[in-house]
Scaffold this motif. Structure first.
Motif, PDB file in Angstrom:
ATOM      1  N   ASN A 276       0.863  -1.180   0.000  1.00  0.00           N
ATOM      2  CA  ASN A 276       0.000   0.000   0.000  1.00  0.00           C
ATOM      3  C   ASN A 276       0.908   1.242   0.000  1.00  0.00           C
ATOM      4  O   ASN A 276       2.144   1.119   0.052  1.00  0.00           O
ATOM      5  CB  ASN A 276      -1.000  -0.015   1.162  1.00  0.00           C
ATOM      6  CG  ASN A 276      -0.319   0.039   2.519  1.00  0.00           C
ATOM      7  OD1 ASN A 276       0.900   0.180   2.605  1.00  0.00           O
ATOM      8  ND2 ASN A 276      -1.098  -0.086   3.574  1.00  0.00           N
ATOM      9  N   ILE A 277       0.280   2.426  -0.054  1.00  0.00           N
ATOM     10  CA  ILE A 277       1.089   3.650  -0.194  1.00  0.00           C
ATOM     11  C   ILE A 277       2.037   3.808   0.995  1.00  0.00           C
ATOM     12  O   ILE A 277       3.213   4.115   0.834  1.00  0.00           O
ATOM     13  CB  ILE A 277       0.172   4.882  -0.375  1.00  0.00           C
ATOM     14  CG1 ILE A 277      -0.598   4.750  -1.695  1.00  0.00           C
ATOM     15  CG2 ILE A 277       0.991   6.182  -0.358  1.00  0.00           C
ATOM     16  CD1 ILE A 277      -1.640   5.831  -1.951  1.00  0.00           C
ATOM     17  N   ARG A 278       1.528   3.544   2.217  1.00  0.00           N
ATOM     18  CA  ARG A 278       2.383   3.725   3.402  1.00  0.00           C
ATOM     19  C   ARG A 278       3.615   2.824   3.334  1.00  0.00           C
ATOM     20  O   ARG A 278       4.742   3.266   3.542  1.00  0.00           O
ATOM     21  CB  ARG A 278       1.597   3.442   4.697  1.00  0.00           C
ATOM     22  CG  ARG A 278       2.445   3.704   5.949  1.00  0.00           C
ATOM     23  CD  ARG A 278       1.831   3.167   7.225  1.00  0.00           C
ATOM     24  NE  ARG A 278       1.898   1.719   7.358  1.00  0.00           N
ATOM     25  CZ  ARG A 278       2.970   1.031   7.742  1.00  0.00           C
ATOM     26  NH1 ARG A 278       4.112   1.659   7.994  1.00  0.00           N
ATOM     27  NH2 ARG A 278       2.918  -0.267   7.869  1.00  0.00           N
ATOM     28  N   ARG A 279       3.407   1.568   3.025  1.00  0.00           N
ATOM     29  CA  ARG A 279       4.537   0.628   2.998  1.00  0.00           C
ATOM     30  C   ARG A 279       5.517   0.997   1.882  1.00  0.00           C
ATOM     31  O   ARG A 279       6.734   0.896   2.045  1.00  0.00           O
ATOM     32  CB  ARG A 279       4.031  -0.812   2.799  1.00  0.00           C
ATOM     33  CG  ARG A 279       3.248  -1.334   4.000  1.00  0.00           C
ATOM     34  CD  ARG A 279       2.824  -2.780   3.756  1.00  0.00           C
ATOM     35  NE  ARG A 279       1.871  -3.255   4.759  1.00  0.00           N
ATOM     36  CZ  ARG A 279       2.198  -3.696   5.965  1.00  0.00           C
ATOM     37  NH1 ARG A 279       3.466  -3.726   6.320  1.00  0.00           N
ATOM     38  NH2 ARG A 279       1.268  -4.110   6.799  1.00  0.00           N
ATOM     39  N   PHE A 280       4.969   1.425   0.739  1.00  0.00           N
ATOM     40  CA  PHE A 280       5.828   1.809  -0.384  1.00  0.00           C
ATOM     41  C   PHE A 280       6.681   3.011   0.008  1.00  0.00           C
ATOM     42  O   PHE A 280       7.895   3.041  -0.215  1.00  0.00           O
ATOM     43  CB  PHE A 280       4.954   2.149  -1.606  1.00  0.00           C
ATOM     44  CG  PHE A 280       5.710   2.232  -2.898  1.00  0.00           C
ATOM     45  CD1 PHE A 280       5.704   1.165  -3.795  1.00  0.00           C
ATOM     46  CD2 PHE A 280       6.437   3.368  -3.234  1.00  0.00           C
ATOM     47  CE1 PHE A 280       6.406   1.242  -4.996  1.00  0.00           C
ATOM     48  CE2 PHE A 280       7.142   3.445  -4.424  1.00  0.00           C
ATOM     49  CZ  PHE A 280       7.130   2.380  -5.307  1.00  0.00           C
TER      50      PHE A 280
ATOM     51  N   ILE B 188      -2.279  -6.568   6.090  1.00  0.00           N
ATOM     52  CA  ILE B 188      -1.419  -6.226   4.951  1.00  0.00           C
ATOM     53  C   ILE B 188      -1.803  -4.881   4.329  1.00  0.00           C
ATOM     54  O   ILE B 188      -0.945  -4.046   4.060  1.00  0.00           O
ATOM     55  CB  ILE B 188      -1.480  -7.334   3.875  1.00  0.00           C
ATOM     56  CG1 ILE B 188      -0.978  -8.656   4.469  1.00  0.00           C
ATOM     57  CG2 ILE B 188      -0.649  -6.945   2.639  1.00  0.00           C
ATOM     58  CD1 ILE B 188      -1.251  -9.877   3.621  1.00  0.00           C
ATOM     59  N   PHE B 189      -3.093  -4.685   4.135  1.00  0.00           N
ATOM     60  CA  PHE B 189      -3.514  -3.478   3.392  1.00  0.00           C
ATOM     61  C   PHE B 189      -3.972  -2.345   4.312  1.00  0.00           C
ATOM     62  O   PHE B 189      -4.242  -1.245   3.853  1.00  0.00           O
ATOM     63  CB  PHE B 189      -4.601  -3.841   2.378  1.00  0.00           C
ATOM     64  CG  PHE B 189      -4.161  -4.927   1.421  1.00  0.00           C
ATOM     65  CD1 PHE B 189      -3.187  -4.672   0.473  1.00  0.00           C
ATOM     66  CD2 PHE B 189      -4.667  -6.226   1.517  1.00  0.00           C
ATOM     67  CE1 PHE B 189      -2.735  -5.665  -0.388  1.00  0.00           C
ATOM     68  CE2 PHE B 189      -4.236  -7.212   0.671  1.00  0.00           C
ATOM     69  CZ  PHE B 189      -3.274  -6.953  -0.297  1.00  0.00           C
ATOM     70  N   GLU B 190      -4.049  -2.629   5.620  1.00  0.00           N
ATOM     71  CA  GLU B 190      -4.385  -1.664   6.670  1.00  0.00           C
ATOM     72  C   GLU B 190      -5.641  -0.879   6.346  1.00  0.00           C
ATOM     73  O   GLU B 190      -5.578   0.212   5.792  1.00  0.00           O
ATOM     74  CB  GLU B 190      -3.204  -0.714   6.897  1.00  0.00           C
ATOM     75  CG  GLU B 190      -1.966  -1.494   7.331  1.00  0.00           C
ATOM     76  CD  GLU B 190      -0.668  -0.715   7.108  1.00  0.00           C
ATOM     77  OE1 GLU B 190      -0.565  -0.035   6.081  1.00  0.00           O
ATOM     78  OE2 GLU B 190       0.209  -0.817   7.956  1.00  0.00           O
TER      79      GLU B 190
END
Ligand SMILES: NC(=O)c1ccc[n+]([C@@H]2O[C@H](COP(=O)([O-])OP(=O)(O)OC[C@H]3O[C@@H](n4cnc5c(N)ncnc54)[C@H](OP(=O)(O)O)[C@@H]3O)[C@@H](O)[C@H]2O)c1
Length: 367
Positions: free
Chosen positions: A225-229, A365-367
């Motif tokens: 997701n954007i945060r993890r990226f 995973i996707f929060e």
């Protein structure tokens, strides 16, 4: 008795037209002949188009004429990555393509014109894919090969051996693209490695090394997701992730992620574009998808696949059925009005994922 003559029996004076009028008549005749021929051709084209919308075999459908290898209006056949490499916009997906069927699927796909195969260490089908590629005799550098690093190999010392195993199975010495399959690191017993899950940088650094060694041409991530990226890219990376492979389909269209990726210049790859195996029928039955398919004279699956490429993503439809493999490659540009209708209806319902192992792996995973 008059002598036989080679002169034509009727000469130019016999029809009562003077020599001055002769060229005018010839010109008029030619004009009417051209007019009649053009009318015939236009009628035939119009008739064929009408017929093709009412159920002719695929070959006669406009999609074949406008498809990935056809004439305008075209969608991109490739996207260019930061490395300069050109990745084909449609790939053959291979998750759940089992033994005895995946090799045939790859052979059918290559014959149909696919030049991009998506697989993963975890799909357990790399060896059969490798054999099919070898049997095709297509030069290695003409086929784009993507594979993925599994969760249990995120520890830096495990990355190269895992890649080597994929390379050996695929019968190649390099991959065009290698992805971190999930932003989830697991220990060998399957338990969660929280530290490496929250911080993928050590894994990424190892991938960068393998690019330098020439074993991989491009690296990317999947299911980030954007945060993890952004957490990963906040490190001082030598190589930015070239792609993020994520679920994109009618039920989970992720418009914010698509917009963000476009702004950041990150290529998305659309997995499960037809809704994965459990939602394919629902996807193909969406009224707006059916309507667009009728207007354009293409199939509902072709509408959904074309839509993702038109949104700017590489698309990875999976099939082991020869006719569907051929069908899925023929993409068509959807006129703006219809494209906007599909985008609006897909993004106006509550998103539903087809693929989410969060519960199974004990991490949101996707929060
Ligand atoms: N990175 C990841 O975590 C991740 C996750 C999921 C998927 N992927 C990748 O994305 C690929 C595609 O996703 P997916 O396999 O989940 O689902 P999908 O491509 O959305 O759907 C595959 C299903 O659709 C059927 N199908 C294919 N073309 C069709 C057509 N034209 N008409 C009707 N049915 C059709 C297939 O049946 P038949 O095979 O029987 O024809 C299969 O049951 C995967 O194979 C994999 O390569 C990656």
């Amino acid at each position: 008795m008059p002598l036989p003559t080679s002169k034509p029996v009727a000469d130019s004076h016999d029809d009562g037209i003077s020599p001055v009028e002769q060229p005018v008549k010839a010109l008029r005749n030619r004009f009417f002949r051209v007019l009649a021929a053009s009318t015939l051709v236009i009628t035939m084209i119009y008739g064929l188009q009408r017929l093709s919308r009412s159920g002719l075999p695929n070959f006669f459908r406009p999609s074949c004429w406008k498809g990935i290898h056809g004439s305008a209006p075209l969608l991109p056949t490739h996207f260019t990555l930061p490395s300069g490499d050109k990745i084909p916009s449609v790939a053959l997906g291979s998750w759940r393509s089992g033994p005895g069927e995946v090799g045939r699927a790859v052979q059918t796909a290559l014959k149909a014109g696919y030049r991009h195969i998506d697989t993963a260490w975890a799909y357990k089908n790399e060896a059969e894919i490798g054999e099919a590629l070898k049997a095709s005799n297509i030069p290695r550098n003409e086929v784009w090969l993507t594979s993925k690093l599994w969760n249990t190999f995120h520890a830096p010392e495990d990355v190269e051996p895992a890649l080597d195993e994929s390379l050996a199975r695929l019968g190649t010495d390099y991959l065009d693209l290698y992805l971190i399959h999930w932003p989830v690191a697991q220990n060998k017993d399957g338990t969660l490695n929280k530290e490496l899950t929250e911080n993928n940088y050590p894994t990424w650094q190892k991938l960068e090394e393998l690019v330098a060694k020439g074993k991989i041409r491009n690296i990317g991530v999947s299911n980030f997701n954007i945060r993890r990226f952004e957490k990963l890219t906040s490190n001082s990376l030598k190589i930015q992730p070239a792609v993020n492979q994520v679920e994109l389909n009618f039920w989970n269209p992720q418009p914010e992620l698509v917009k963000w990726a476009k702004e950041k210049g990150i290529l998305l790859e659309a997995y499960s574009p037809l809704g994965s195996q459990n939602r394919v029928k629902d996807s193909l039955d969406v009224p707006e998808v059916k309507e667009i398919s009728q207007v354009l004279g293409i199939t509902p699956a072709q509408v959904l696949i074309s839509w993702q490429v038109q949104r700017g993503a590489v698309v990875l439809p999976k099939s082991v059925t020869p006719s569907r493999i051929v069908e899925n490659l023929l993409i068509t540009k959807i006129p703006d009005r219809l494209f906007n209708t599909l985008e609006a209806v897909a993004t106006s319902h509550k998103p539903e994922r087809s693929v989410d192992p969060s519960k199974k792996w004990g991490v949101d995973i996707f929060e």
